[in-house]
Enzyme design. Sequence first.
Site, PDB file in Angstrom:
ATOM      1  N   GLY A 186      -7.971  19.810  -6.467  1.00  0.00           N
ATOM      2  CA  GLY A 186      -6.937  19.911  -5.454  1.00  0.00           C
ATOM      3  C   GLY A 186      -6.905  21.230  -4.711  1.00  0.00           C
ATOM      4  O   GLY A 186      -6.142  21.370  -3.742  1.00  0.00           O
ATOM      5  N   HIS A 205       0.837  -1.213   0.000  1.00  0.00           N
ATOM      6  CA  HIS A 205       0.000   0.000   0.000  1.00  0.00           C
ATOM      7  C   HIS A 205       0.867   1.256   0.000  1.00  0.00           C
ATOM      8  O   HIS A 205       1.767   1.404   0.830  1.00  0.00           O
ATOM      9  CB  HIS A 205      -0.888  -0.024   1.249  1.00  0.00           C
ATOM     10  CG  HIS A 205      -1.921   1.041   1.286  1.00  0.00           C
ATOM     11  ND1 HIS A 205      -1.733   2.244   1.930  1.00  0.00           N
ATOM     12  CD2 HIS A 205      -3.162   1.087   0.761  1.00  0.00           C
ATOM     13  CE1 HIS A 205      -2.817   2.990   1.808  1.00  0.00           C
ATOM     14  NE2 HIS A 205      -3.708   2.308   1.098  1.00  0.00           N
ATOM     15  N   ASP A 261      -6.225  13.594  -7.413  1.00  0.00           N
ATOM     16  CA  ASP A 261      -5.835  12.421  -6.621  1.00  0.00           C
ATOM     17  C   ASP A 261      -7.119  11.713  -6.237  1.00  0.00           C
ATOM     18  O   ASP A 261      -7.881  12.191  -5.401  1.00  0.00           O
ATOM     19  CB  ASP A 261      -5.048  12.835  -5.377  1.00  0.00           C
ATOM     20  CG  ASP A 261      -4.538  11.621  -4.581  1.00  0.00           C
ATOM     21  OD1 ASP A 261      -4.863  10.485  -4.960  1.00  0.00           O
ATOM     22  OD2 ASP A 261      -3.833  11.831  -3.586  1.00  0.00           O
ATOM     23  N   MET A 262      -7.369  10.583  -6.863  1.00  0.00           N
ATOM     24  CA  MET A 262      -8.667   9.937  -6.696  1.00  0.00           C
ATOM     25  C   MET A 262      -8.543   8.423  -6.702  1.00  0.00           C
ATOM     26  O   MET A 262      -7.673   7.855  -7.359  1.00  0.00           O
ATOM     27  CB  MET A 262      -9.606  10.354  -7.826  1.00  0.00           C
ATOM     28  CG  MET A 262      -9.043  10.114  -9.217  1.00  0.00           C
ATOM     29  SD  MET A 262     -10.205  10.448 -10.549  1.00  0.00           S
ATOM     30  CE  MET A 262     -11.071   8.878 -10.615  1.00  0.00           C
ATOM     31  N   ALA A 263      -9.418   7.795  -5.938  1.00  0.00           N
ATOM     32  CA  ALA A 263      -9.625   6.365  -6.088  1.00  0.00           C
ATOM     33  C   ALA A 263     -10.524   6.159  -7.302  1.00  0.00           C
ATOM     34  O   ALA A 263     -11.314   7.036  -7.662  1.00  0.00           O
ATOM     35  CB  ALA A 263     -10.286   5.790  -4.844  1.00  0.00           C
TER      36      ALA A 263
END
Length: 336
Positions: free
Chosen positions: A309, A117, A175-177
């Site tokens: 952001g 991770h 910044d993303m899942a």
Amino acid sequence: MQGIPVQQLRERVEQILINHGFTPENALPIAESLVLAEMRGVASHGLIRLPIYLERARLGSVKPQARPVLLADYPALAWLDAQDGHGIPSGLQAMELAIEKAQKVGLAAVGVRRSSHFGLAWYFVRRAVEKGLIGVALSNADALVAPWGARARFLGTNPLAVGIPAMEEPPIALDMATSEAAHGKILLAKSSGKTIPLNWALDAEGRPTDDPDRALAGALLPFGGPKGSAISLIIDILCGPLVGALIGPEIAPLYTAPERPQGLGHFFMALNPAVFGDAEQFRRQVDAYIRRVRALPPAENVDRVLLPGEREWLLEQKALQEGLSLSPEAAKAVGL
């Protein structure tokens, strides 16, 4: 816990990691990443992750003293084996190698295998942005997400981060899942006794649920339906077969199999705007672009138009000035 100085908290986390066997060079980037996530309001990737990192180090599934090994090295490409080390220091070394190469040849990519991770994806991309480069960071992860139309887990939350430098404005920061919500957000909802939106997850029978416990027993949903599912699948291939790492269903789950190395992969890219002309002029044009977007009339019930952001950047500046406020879970993770 309120008003904790950022540097004091970072040093505390770093020392905890060192006390648990991490080398100082590995402990520092992990501490930086976890605290940066708290600063940017991304608690799902902040200090609540510290206990599982320590547990994996204790069990040996993460090697706290590992150093990545260079498997292949070309002018614009490189390949690293993380040696079952922690994903944050391994990813940082890969991103810095991509930056170094891009400064010479314009565009570079670095893949990482046998990692774990890697926390906040923006942590890596900001390194490129700070050097005036465009940065990209991808990672796959253990299977938590059902591909579009399925109810069984197969894909990870497979984050995607892109950073574009500006001159005077904050950088554009995606910044993303690739899931509708990060797994950590469901863990936070569970720990605080809250429900979740129905479009975040399915229960074990494939039905939308607002219950975090049923969601954790079922599968997360991809963002944007089939489009997000396709993006996540592509990330899994770039960070899996391409770099010699595992794919979602083969990756050891972060929390439920802490004794097993995860074996996941990462993929980083850096692009030097100077290859297309004046790099400073590009950044000034990005400034102008940001200001034009920000000046657009807001939609109903929207106070102001924000760039990707920008909200996180404002929170980060506030944390630097006023210190951090920690949730009870985050404070407990660092013994406060």
